[in-house]
Motif scaffolding. Sequence first.
Motif, short mmCIF file in Angstrom:
data_model
loop_
_atom_site.label_atom_id
_atom_site.label_comp_id
_atom_site.label_asym_id
_atom_site.label_seq_id
_atom_site.Cartn_x
_atom_site.Cartn_y
_atom_site.Cartn_z
N GLY A 1 19.05 77.33 -22.14
CA GLY A 1 18.80 78.66 -23.03
C GLY A 1 17.44 79.94 -22.93
O GLY A 1 18.33 80.72 -23.07
N VAL A 2 16.20 79.72 -22.47
CA VAL A 2 15.59 79.90 -21.64
C VAL A 2 15.71 80.92 -21.06
O VAL A 2 16.25 82.06 -20.61
N LEU A 3 16.08 80.58 -19.79
CA LEU A 3 17.46 81.26 -18.52
C LEU A 3 18.41 82.52 -18.77
O LEU A 3 18.11 83.24 -18.27
N VAL A 4 19.49 82.01 -19.97
CA VAL A 4 20.15 82.92 -20.32
C VAL A 4 20.02 83.77 -21.07
O VAL A 4 20.40 85.00 -20.89
N PHE A 5 18.46 83.68 -22.07
CA PHE A 5 18.38 84.59 -22.84
C PHE A 5 16.93 85.62 -21.83
O PHE A 5 17.78 86.79 -21.54
N LEU B 1 5.73 90.66 -16.55
CA LEU B 1 5.52 90.17 -17.77
C LEU B 1 6.09 89.40 -18.28
O LEU B 1 5.62 88.32 -18.86
N ALA B 2 7.24 89.82 -18.75
CA ALA B 2 8.23 89.09 -19.73
C ALA B 2 8.02 87.29 -18.98
O ALA B 2 8.59 86.41 -19.66
N ASP B 3 8.51 87.81 -17.55
CA ASP B 3 8.83 86.41 -17.41
C ASP B 3 8.09 85.52 -16.32
O ASP B 3 8.55 84.38 -16.68
N LEU B 4 7.28 86.60 -16.52
CA LEU B 4 5.49 85.41 -16.58
C LEU B 4 5.26 84.56 -17.39
O LEU B 4 5.02 83.23 -17.78
N GLY B 5 5.37 85.58 -18.73
CA GLY B 5 5.43 84.70 -20.29
C GLY B 5 6.19 84.12 -20.24
O GLY B 5 6.09 82.49 -20.85
N LEU B 6 7.66 83.75 -20.36
CA LEU B 6 8.24 83.09 -20.46
C LEU B 6 8.55 81.23 -19.04
O LEU B 6 8.93 80.24 -20.11
N ARG B 7 8.10 81.75 -18.25
CA ARG B 7 7.90 80.65 -17.24
C ARG B 7 6.24 80.15 -17.32
O ARG B 7 6.14 78.52 -17.78
N ARG B 8 5.78 80.54 -18.51
CA ARG B 8 4.17 79.80 -18.62
C ARG B 8 5.26 79.32 -20.09
O ARG B 8 4.64 77.72 -20.55
N LEU B 9 5.66 79.55 -21.48
CA LEU B 9 6.40 79.11 -22.24
C LEU B 9 7.06 77.89 -21.91
O LEU B 9 7.29 76.60 -22.84
N SER B 10 7.81 77.68 -20.80
CA SER B 10 9.11 77.09 -20.48
C SER B 10 9.11 76.77 -19.11
O SER B 10 9.92 77.64 -18.62
N PRO B 11 8.33 76.02 -18.37
CA PRO B 11 7.81 75.72 -16.90
C PRO B 11 9.27 74.96 -16.59
O PRO B 11 9.45 75.24 -15.24
N GLY B 12 9.53 74.31 -17.05
CA GLY B 12 10.94 73.27 -16.76
C GLY B 12 11.38 74.27 -16.44
O GLY B 12 12.44 73.95 -15.74
N SER B 13 12.41 75.28 -17.32
CA SER B 13 13.59 75.92 -17.38
C SER B 13 13.52 76.21 -15.85
O SER B 13 14.81 76.56 -15.26
N PHE B 14 12.25 76.94 -14.93
CA PHE B 14 11.75 77.66 -13.89
C PHE B 14 11.62 77.37 -12.80
O PHE B 14 11.08 77.23 -11.72
N ALA B 15 11.79 75.77 -13.30
CA ALA B 15 11.79 74.29 -11.84
C ALA B 15 11.71 74.61 -10.55
O ALA B 15 11.26 74.60 -9.21
N GLY B 16 12.86 75.18 -10.48
CA GLY B 16 13.88 75.31 -9.06
C GLY B 16 13.96 77.05 -8.83
O GLY B 16 14.66 77.15 -7.87
N LEU B 17 12.96 77.91 -9.31
CA LEU B 17 13.30 79.08 -8.80
C LEU B 17 11.73 79.36 -8.35
O LEU B 17 10.96 78.41 -8.10
N GLY B 18 11.55 80.40 -7.58
CA GLY B 18 10.59 80.86 -7.29
C GLY B 18 9.68 81.15 -8.53
O GLY B 18 9.39 81.28 -9.49
N ALA B 19 8.15 81.45 -7.68
CA ALA B 19 7.08 81.39 -8.05
C ALA B 19 7.55 82.63 -9.25
O ALA B 19 6.46 83.08 -9.60
N HIS B 20 7.80 83.36 -8.50
CA HIS B 20 7.65 85.08 -9.24
C HIS B 20 8.85 85.72 -8.95
O HIS B 20 9.26 85.35 -7.66
#
Length: 267
Positions: A214-218, A116-135
């Motif tokens: 910063g988002v990915l490190v946090f 849930l935390a991972d999905l929430g952060l993906r919604r807040l900062s989608p650019g940070s997760f652009a190179g990662l899988g969907a979940h």
Amino acid sequence: MSTDAAGPRPAFWPAFLRIAALGLLALLSLLPLLAPALAALRTRPGLDTVPAAVLAAGILAQPALLVLAASGIGAALAPRVGLRSLVAGPWTRERARGGWRTALLLAVAIGFTILLADLGLRRLSPGSFAGLGAHLGEGTVWVKLNALLYGGIVEEILLRFGLMTLLVWVGARLAPATFGRRPGWVLWPANALAALAFAAGHLPGLAAAVPLDGVLVFRTLALNGAAGLAYGWLYARYGLERAMVAHAATHGMFWLAGSPLARLAAP
């Protein structure tokens, strides 16, 4: 979290050999994932004719040495500060009882919280997760098997049986009156430091896949650190194998719940 050490202490060599054998067998789960690294090595001058088995052994040598070192530290020091492992021994029915249900329930809670935390952060900062899988929990069968065995067994031997045990032993040595016991003021800092090392250990692999921000490190430090604290508590309270079960089951939660939660969270 303070408990006196109790029960007979296992002999060093049998304990070391059993834990080391378990860790080295689990380490073999890396073999199916080594193809990209082997292909990269084959492009280097002088390595193109080296047998793949030799190159694979070279890649696995460092983690294997770490497993041996952590197994030795745990086998030598864990009994002295009241930390235990069924595999290391001595096995007794009393030591085998309790904690298994707690480990599984904790894994469910950890898995859902992280998802849930991972999905929430993906919604807040989608650019940070652009190179990662969907979940979390995506990957091939070999990737999932590696997460189960390397994460659930190897990482627990390295971070809990090795590092956390060493830190507890050092803390107990600084206060001789508590030596042979597990006072909370020693255990919790040791658990926190081991959890931080566990979390930080995920950063190099993540950095190899995507640029860190910063988002990915946090996210990596906070979520993995919280999980590491839970596994450390299980190790201190019930023994190493409960931490292993919880760690492996957490990955199982990622596989089972990752896709459904990602679909529910999709806009």
